[in-house]
Motif scaffolding. Sequence first.
Motif, PDB file in Angstrom:
ATOM      1  N   TYR A 179       0.839  -1.206   0.000  1.00 23.28           N
ATOM      2  CA  TYR A 179       0.000   0.000   0.000  1.00 23.28           C
ATOM      3  C   TYR A 179       0.872   1.253   0.000  1.00 23.28           C
ATOM      4  O   TYR A 179       0.651   2.179  -0.785  1.00 23.28           O
ATOM      5  CB  TYR A 179      -0.927  -0.010   1.212  1.00 23.28           C
ATOM      6  N   ASN A 183       0.429   3.149  -3.464  1.00 23.85           N
ATOM      7  CA  ASN A 183      -0.777   3.974  -3.348  1.00 23.85           C
ATOM      8  C   ASN A 183      -0.714   5.245  -4.185  1.00 23.85           C
ATOM      9  O   ASN A 183      -1.687   5.606  -4.863  1.00 23.85           O
ATOM     10  CB  ASN A 183      -1.016   4.337  -1.876  1.00 23.85           C
ATOM     11  N   GLN A 186      -0.903   3.991  -7.985  1.00 26.47           N
ATOM     12  CA  GLN A 186      -2.120   3.280  -8.394  1.00 26.47           C
ATOM     13  C   GLN A 186      -3.190   3.421  -7.298  1.00 26.47           C
ATOM     14  O   GLN A 186      -3.536   2.438  -6.634  1.00 26.47           O
ATOM     15  CB  GLN A 186      -1.830   1.795  -8.637  1.00 26.47           C
ATOM     16  N   PRO A 187      -3.721   4.624  -7.113  1.00 27.31           N
ATOM     17  CA  PRO A 187      -4.711   4.831  -6.045  1.00 27.31           C
ATOM     18  C   PRO A 187      -6.004   4.058  -6.251  1.00 27.31           C
ATOM     19  O   PRO A 187      -6.734   3.809  -5.292  1.00 27.31           O
ATOM     20  CB  PRO A 187      -4.956   6.340  -6.102  1.00 27.31           C
ATOM     21  N   ASP A 188      -6.300   3.671  -7.495  1.00 29.59           N
ATOM     22  CA  ASP A 188      -7.525   2.918  -7.747  1.00 29.59           C
ATOM     23  C   ASP A 188      -7.390   1.453  -7.339  1.00 29.59           C
ATOM     24  O   ASP A 188      -8.367   0.819  -6.927  1.00 29.59           O
ATOM     25  CB  ASP A 188      -7.907   3.003  -9.234  1.00 29.59           C
ATOM     26  N   LYS A 189      -6.174   0.897  -7.428  1.00 32.07           N
ATOM     27  CA  LYS A 189      -5.960  -0.520  -7.107  1.00 32.07           C
ATOM     28  C   LYS A 189      -5.447  -0.727  -5.682  1.00 32.07           C
ATOM     29  O   LYS A 189      -5.668  -1.778  -5.091  1.00 32.07           O
ATOM     30  CB  LYS A 189      -4.982  -1.131  -8.111  1.00 32.07           C
ATOM     31  N   SER A 191      -6.001   1.483  -2.922  1.00 34.91           N
ATOM     32  CA  SER A 191      -6.591   2.649  -2.254  1.00 34.91           C
ATOM     33  C   SER A 191      -6.515   2.568  -0.740  1.00 34.91           C
ATOM     34  O   SER A 191      -6.621   3.575  -0.054  1.00 34.91           O
ATOM     35  CB  SER A 191      -8.057   2.795  -2.679  1.00 34.91           C
ATOM     36  N   SER A 192      -6.344   1.349  -0.191  1.00 35.51           N
ATOM     37  CA  SER A 192      -6.250   1.169   1.256  1.00 35.51           C
ATOM     38  C   SER A 192      -5.546  -0.154   1.531  1.00 35.51           C
ATOM     39  O   SER A 192      -5.374  -0.991   0.622  1.00 35.51           O
ATOM     40  CB  SER A 192      -7.640   1.171   1.895  1.00 35.51           C
ATOM     41  N   ASN A 195      -7.860  -3.066   0.887  1.00 33.20           N
ATOM     42  CA  ASN A 195      -7.964  -3.296  -0.547  1.00 33.20           C
ATOM     43  C   ASN A 195      -6.720  -3.991  -1.083  1.00 33.20           C
ATOM     44  O   ASN A 195      -6.798  -4.838  -1.984  1.00 33.20           O
ATOM     45  CB  ASN A 195      -8.174  -1.966  -1.267  1.00 33.20           C
ATOM     46  N   VAL A 212      -4.006  -7.166 -10.690  1.00 32.32           N
ATOM     47  CA  VAL A 212      -3.417  -6.126  -9.854  1.00 32.32           C
ATOM     48  C   VAL A 212      -1.929  -6.431  -9.718  1.00 32.32           C
ATOM     49  O   VAL A 212      -1.552  -7.479  -9.202  1.00 32.32           O
ATOM     50  CB  VAL A 212      -4.062  -6.083  -8.450  1.00 32.32           C
TER      51      VAL A 212
END
Length: 303
Positions: A179, A183, A186-189, A191-192, A195, A212
């Motif tokens: 992360y 992050n 690739q904030p969409d993949k 994101s946390s 995730n 991913v």
Amino acid sequence: MKYEKLQLRTLEIFDQAEGDDILSKLCDYFILGLVFLNIVAILLESVSSLYVVYGIYFKIFEAISVLLFTCEYGLRIWASGARCKSTEPQFLKGRLRYICSFHGIVDIIAILPFYLQLLFPGLDLRVLRSLRLLRVFKLSHYSTALEDLFSAIYQERRSFVAASYLLLLAIILTSSFMYYAENSHQPDKFSSIPNAMYWSLITLTTVGYGDVSPVTSMGKFISIFTAFLGVSIVAMLTGIVASAFTNQVARKKVILEDQIREAMKDGILDGNERRVLEKMRLEFGLSEAQTQQMFRQVERDNR
């Protein structure tokens, strides 16, 4: 007495056949065949083109199957009274033990979706159809595979828990590192951290779907490390389960061999002793060749 004999005979018919009990064998084959046909029918129902044409036949077969499974379930409950303990209430007579047992739960699940659909027509049919697939567990009446698996895991529960703890720890650490490494790119993949746990679990189990994947140098390094770590942990878990299974079979052989030695102390096997040994062989899932080898070993030791 005749009533109890009838109950015992009913249990013998529905339980796995022993020896030359033709009626019990026919019952076994019939239930096994019915379960197999049910699974095939449920799978074919998902093909819309087939269901549109043959939907009425699927429904008729389902109704007949549920009727037969319901009769079987009711007879098993009634016949379980022959296995009562003296301390149990008269109206229960061992029936509650069967209802709450693994096999009893499987048997009620086999028929429950049909009656739920009748009582609550608004329920999601897809959920009910998926529950019907659990009928495959009725095969456990005639196979000890599931019981062996659960028993093997229970016997090695400490090792299994330790390996599972390592897996959980690896998931948390690698997903956290990934992360922070990915992050911003690739904030969409990623994101946390929760995730990122999807990527971590898929990589640790050596599946690696590829949907991913890291793009940074640090992320790629973490990915390589995670893959190697996953191979080690999965190999550890696999080894524990395989070893537990092997030990389970070995324990069964020892128990059966001890019983054979006890039965052959006087040098003669009567009919009752043979039936007991045959029942144990079937319950343990051992082949006749393995049993015969034990007999020969015991005979050699007794000489």
